[in-house]
Structures are given as structure tokens and as C-alpha cells.
Design a protein around this motif. Structure first.
Motif, PDB file in Angstrom:
ATOM      1  N   GLU A  84       0.827  -1.203   0.000  1.00 23.48           N
ATOM      2  CA  GLU A  84       0.000   0.000   0.000  1.00 23.48           C
ATOM      3  C   GLU A  84       0.868   1.262   0.000  1.00 23.48           C
ATOM      4  O   GLU A  84       0.619   2.214  -0.756  1.00 23.48           O
ATOM      5  CB  GLU A  84      -0.935  -0.005   1.210  1.00 23.48           C
ATOM      6  CG  GLU A  84      -1.932   1.158   1.224  1.00 23.48           C
ATOM      7  CD  GLU A  84      -2.910   1.069   2.380  1.00 23.48           C
ATOM      8  OE1 GLU A  84      -3.586   2.082   2.660  1.00 23.48           O
ATOM      9  OE2 GLU A  84      -3.009  -0.006   3.015  1.00 23.48           O
ATOM     10  N   TYR A  86       3.963   1.462  -1.004  1.00 22.42           N
ATOM     11  CA  TYR A  86       4.672   1.478  -2.292  1.00 22.42           C
ATOM     12  C   TYR A  86       3.795   2.105  -3.370  1.00 22.42           C
ATOM     13  O   TYR A  86       4.239   2.978  -4.131  1.00 22.42           O
ATOM     14  CB  TYR A  86       5.071   0.054  -2.673  1.00 22.42           C
ATOM     15  CG  TYR A  86       5.634  -0.071  -4.070  1.00 22.42           C
ATOM     16  CD1 TYR A  86       7.001   0.015  -4.290  1.00 22.42           C
ATOM     17  CD2 TYR A  86       4.795  -0.283  -5.162  1.00 22.42           C
ATOM     18  CE1 TYR A  86       7.528  -0.100  -5.577  1.00 22.42           C
ATOM     19  CE2 TYR A  86       5.301  -0.392  -6.445  1.00 22.42           C
ATOM     20  CZ  TYR A  86       6.662  -0.286  -6.648  1.00 22.42           C
ATOM     21  OH  TYR A  86       7.179  -0.392  -7.919  1.00 22.42           O
ATOM     22  N   ASN A  87       2.545   1.665  -3.456  1.00 21.49           N
ATOM     23  CA  ASN A  87       1.625   2.221  -4.454  1.00 21.49           C
ATOM     24  C   ASN A  87       1.434   3.718  -4.250  1.00 21.49           C
ATOM     25  O   ASN A  87       1.343   4.488  -5.223  1.00 21.49           O
ATOM     26  CB  ASN A  87       0.281   1.502  -4.385  1.00 21.49           C
ATOM     27  CG  ASN A  87       0.337   0.092  -4.947  1.00 21.49           C
ATOM     28  OD1 ASN A  87       1.238  -0.251  -5.721  1.00 21.49           O
ATOM     29  ND2 ASN A  87      -0.606  -0.745  -4.539  1.00 21.49           N
ATOM     30  N   LYS A  88       1.384   4.139  -3.007  1.00 19.77           N
ATOM     31  CA  LYS A  88       1.148   5.552  -2.694  1.00 19.77           C
ATOM     32  C   LYS A  88       2.278   6.430  -3.231  1.00 19.77           C
ATOM     33  O   LYS A  88       2.030   7.439  -3.901  1.00 19.77           O
ATOM     34  CB  LYS A  88       0.992   5.732  -1.186  1.00 19.77           C
ATOM     35  CG  LYS A  88       0.647   7.152  -0.747  1.00 19.77           C
ATOM     36  CD  LYS A  88       0.416   7.202   0.754  1.00 19.77           C
ATOM     37  CE  LYS A  88      -0.017   8.589   1.207  1.00 19.77           C
ATOM     38  NZ  LYS A  88       1.043   9.612   0.993  1.00 19.77           N
ATOM     39  N   CYS A  90       4.488   5.670  -5.535  1.00 15.60           N
ATOM     40  CA  CYS A  90       4.548   5.566  -6.995  1.00 15.60           C
ATOM     41  C   CYS A  90       3.527   6.484  -7.649  1.00 15.60           C
ATOM     42  O   CYS A  90       3.828   7.162  -8.645  1.00 15.60           O
ATOM     43  CB  CYS A  90       4.316   4.124  -7.437  1.00 15.60           C
ATOM     44  SG  CYS A  90       5.728   3.023  -7.175  1.00 15.60           S
ATOM     45  N   GLN A  91       2.329   6.544  -7.077  1.00 18.01           N
ATOM     46  CA  GLN A  91       1.278   7.397  -7.638  1.00 18.01           C
ATOM     47  C   GLN A  91       1.566   8.881  -7.417  1.00 18.01           C
ATOM     48  O   GLN A  91       1.035   9.734  -8.133  1.00 18.01           O
ATOM     49  CB  GLN A  91      -0.075   7.011  -7.045  1.00 18.01           C
ATOM     50  CG  GLN A  91      -0.532   5.630  -7.515  1.00 18.01           C
ATOM     51  CD  GLN A  91      -1.874   5.207  -6.931  1.00 18.01           C
ATOM     52  OE1 GLN A  91      -2.868   5.124  -7.644  1.00 18.01           O
ATOM     53  NE2 GLN A  91      -1.895   4.950  -5.632  1.00 18.01           N
ATOM     54  N   THR A 110       0.934   1.259 -15.309  1.00 19.01           N
ATOM     55  CA  THR A 110       1.474   0.799 -14.025  1.00 19.01           C
ATOM     56  C   THR A 110       0.401  -0.020 -13.325  1.00 19.01           C
ATOM     57  O   THR A 110      -0.757   0.404 -13.226  1.00 19.01           O
ATOM     58  CB  THR A 110       1.966   1.986 -13.169  1.00 19.01           C
ATOM     59  OG1 THR A 110       2.448   1.503 -11.917  1.00 19.01           O
ATOM     60  CG2 THR A 110       0.880   3.007 -12.935  1.00 19.01           C
ATOM     61  N   ASN A 112      -0.638  -3.518 -10.394  1.00 16.44           N
ATOM     62  CA  ASN A 112      -0.339  -4.557  -9.405  1.00 16.44           C
ATOM     63  C   ASN A 112      -0.813  -5.887  -9.979  1.00 16.44           C
ATOM     64  O   ASN A 112      -1.875  -5.952 -10.617  1.00 16.44           O
ATOM     65  CB  ASN A 112      -1.045  -4.312  -8.081  1.00 16.44           C
ATOM     66  CG  ASN A 112      -0.434  -3.189  -7.254  1.00 16.44           C
ATOM     67  OD1 ASN A 112      -1.102  -2.585  -6.427  1.00 16.44           O
ATOM     68  ND2 ASN A 112       0.836  -2.883  -7.473  1.00 16.44           N
ATOM     69  N   ALA A 121       4.533  -5.306  -8.462  1.00 16.97           N
ATOM     70  CA  ALA A 121       4.184  -4.132  -9.262  1.00 16.97           C
ATOM     71  C   ALA A 121       4.861  -4.247 -10.620  1.00 16.97           C
ATOM     72  O   ALA A 121       6.000  -4.722 -10.722  1.00 16.97           O
ATOM     73  CB  ALA A 121       4.617  -2.854  -8.557  1.00 16.97           C
ATOM     74  N   HIS A 123       5.595  -1.941 -14.186  1.00 16.99           N
ATOM     75  CA  HIS A 123       5.586  -0.626 -14.815  1.00 16.99           C
ATOM     76  C   HIS A 123       6.105  -0.755 -16.240  1.00 16.99           C
ATOM     77  O   HIS A 123       7.095  -1.469 -16.493  1.00 16.99           O
ATOM     78  CB  HIS A 123       6.475   0.365 -14.060  1.00 16.99           C
ATOM     79  CG  HIS A 123       6.208   0.421 -12.582  1.00 16.99           C
ATOM     80  ND1 HIS A 123       5.063   0.967 -12.046  1.00 16.99           N
ATOM     81  CD2 HIS A 123       6.958  -0.007 -11.526  1.00 16.99           C
ATOM     82  CE1 HIS A 123       5.119   0.887 -10.725  1.00 16.99           C
ATOM     83  NE2 HIS A 123       6.251   0.284 -10.387  1.00 16.99           N
ATOM     84  N   LEU A 277      -3.092   0.882 -11.441  1.00 22.26           N
ATOM     85  CA  LEU A 277      -3.190   1.883 -10.394  1.00 22.26           C
ATOM     86  C   LEU A 277      -4.022   3.068 -10.903  1.00 22.26           C
ATOM     87  O   LEU A 277      -4.208   3.240 -12.102  1.00 22.26           O
ATOM     88  CB  LEU A 277      -1.800   2.356  -9.974  1.00 22.26           C
ATOM     89  CG  LEU A 277      -0.852   1.294  -9.398  1.00 22.26           C
ATOM     90  CD1 LEU A 277       0.439   1.951  -8.897  1.00 22.26           C
ATOM     91  CD2 LEU A 277      -1.489   0.479  -8.302  1.00 22.26           C
TER      92      LEU A 277
END
Length: 283
Positions: A84, A86-88, A90-91, A110, A112, A121, A123, A277
């Protein structure tokens, strides 16, 4: 003496009569041994695939001529408890690079991984201008303090990571942003060395069977990283739609023949179902 002479004469006659048989046997063995390599060579010629000489690199024969775009595919295996976070980050950071005209690159998508390798993840980046553009972006990012801090934070969240540099097949769709919601399937094929041209020839015909539902997103082959890798990227509304579209292809004349000829070219294959994402251009 007379008896001895007769026995000697008799033995000589036997030898003279036997000699032709021995000679025939020896000649037969010699002929057989001389013919065996020829027979073996003829038999081998039935099973050895002849390779046509090439005067150009696979990348020049298969890639799009009108563009010089290079793609980078990244796989990041994230610590489960950090996905979670990590996604934050990246976004927060990746879209800024994508939108900044200072960098000759765009974020294609991008995701998951939903089904396949978990807590992963993926990309996909495009570098307009090929290797010089990639070098320029990497050089500029080293001077970008926000990106440097992003990399440090990200490194604490990862278990492993790997990437590949790719070119796109000339006969595939170019990946462009699309609205959602969609799920994406990344099908990855490890080909037998020396079979990339054959794969390209067959799929140049096969792709027309998979265009009806606008599911084809992009097709790529590796240049650096794991070699003889092919990646096909597809978009579907949901898993059932995916199943329906794939089953429908088998009812089209010619599809089964192309599958029959491409399967022997594959050493390994893998399918990932991925969820984009919120900031992914491919939704």
C-alpha cells in the motif's frame, strides 16, 4: 609323401574356395560401413531444421520502422506489508515524470499483479528516441532530488526487482491510453533461441484474429535483460470477457493452425492478470 601332397592340395583348394567368401564378407562389411554415414546423414537431414542466413538483426526485421521508441518493463516484488505504501509513493512521483516535458519518456501503464506472482508491481515506460532518450532520462533523474528520495524510500519496500528493455513488434497496436475499468493480462513467452523471426511471421497473421474486441494493447520483444522474451499485453472488461474472447478465437478459421505452429517455439510461458493503479494511463 603322396598322401601329404594330396592333403596339402585339398587344403589349398578349400582355402581357394573359401577366399572368395571371406572377400565377399569383407567387402560387404566395408560397403556397409561406408554407406552408414550416408544413411545417417540422410536420416538427420529429415529432422534438422535448415536456418536461412540473415543479413540483418532481428530488431530491424521485426520492430516498427516509423518510430524509434524503446520500452522498459519493470517488475518489482514488494514486501507484502509495504504494498500500500509502495503504491502511494509511486502514484505521487511517477506521474510527475510522465507529465514533465523535460523528460523524453512516458508512462505507458502501471499495475499490481492480481493473479500470478503476488505482491508485485509492473511498470511499462516508453522512451521516445531510443537509447539516447533512455540515457538522457536516467542522467536527469539522478539530479532530481525528489526522485532520489523516492528511490531510497522504495528500496526499503522491495524484496527484488528486475527489468527488460524492449522493442515493439511492427504488426502490433501501439499502446495508447484507454479508459476503464479494465483488467490487463501480460502473457510472457520464453522462446527457443533462433525462433524469433518464425514467431513474428506467425503472429503477424495471428493478430488479426484478436482485434475484434479491441483487446490487443501491445506486443514487445526483449533486447536487453532476459533474451528471446516476448510479451503480449491485452485488456479485458473482466475475467469472463477474457474467457469468452479467447474461446471465440478458436472458432475462426486459421487460428488453430497458427497456434499449432507457434507452440513448439516456446520454452516457457507465464500469464499475469493485473489491475491498473489509479494514475495509470491504461485504465
Amino acid at each position: 609323401r603322396v598322401l601329404h601332397a594330396r592333403r596339402a592340395a585339398s587344403a589349398g583348394g578349400v582355402l581357394r574356395r573359401a577366399a572368395p567368401c571371406s572377400l565377399q564378407l569383407a567387402l560387404r562389411r566395408l560397403t556397409s560401413s561406408n554407406n552408414r554415414p550416408r544413411e545417417d546423414s540422410w536420416l538427420k537431414s529429415l529432422f534438422v531444421r535448415k536456418v536461412d542466413p540473415r543479413k540483418d538483426a532481428h530488431s530491424n526485421l521485426l520492430a516498427k520502422k516509423e518510430t524509434s521508441s524503446l520500452y522498459k518493463l519493470q517488475f518489482h516484488n514488494v514486501k507484502p506489508e509495504c504494498l500500500e505504501a509502495y503504491n502511494k509513493i509511486c502514484q505521487e512521483v511517477l506521474p510527475k515524470i510522465h507529465e514533465d516535458k523535460h523528460y523524453p519518456c512516458t508512462l505507458v501503464g502501471t499495475w499490481n499483479t492480481w493473479y500470478g506472482e503476488q505482491d508485485q508491481a509492473v511498470h511499462l515506460w516508453r522512451y521516445e528516441g531510443g537509447y539516447p532518450a533512455l540515457t538522457e532520462v536516467m542522467s536527469k533523474l539522478r539530479e532530481n532530488q525528489e526522485f532520489v528520495e523516492f528511490r531510497k524510500a522504495r528500496s526499503n519496500m522491495l524484496l527484488s526487482r528486475r527489468n527488460q528493455l524492449l522493442l515493439e513488434f511492427s504488426f502490433w497496436n501501439e499502446p495508447v491510453p484507454r479508459s476503464g475499468p479494465n483488467i490487463y493480462e501480460l502473457r510472457s513467452y520464453q522462446l527457443r533461441p533462433g525462433t524469433m523471426i518464425e514467431w513474428g511471421n506467425y503472429w503477424a497473421r495471428a493478430i488479426r484474429f484478436r482485434q475484434d474486441g479491441n483487446e490487443a494493447v501491445g506486443g514487445f520483444f526483449s533486447q536487453i535483460g532476459q533474451l528471446y522474451m516476448v510479451h503480449h499485453l491485452w485488456a479485458y472488461k473482466d475475467l469472463q470477457t477474457r474467457e469468452d474472447i479467447r474461446n471465440a478465437a478458436w472458432h475462426k478459421h486459421g487460428w488453430e493452425e497458427l497456434v499449432y505452429y507457434t507452440v513448439p517455439l516456446i520454452q516457457e510461458m507465464e500469464s499475469r492478470i493485473m489491475i491498473p493503479l489509479k494514475t495509470s494511463p491504461l485504465q
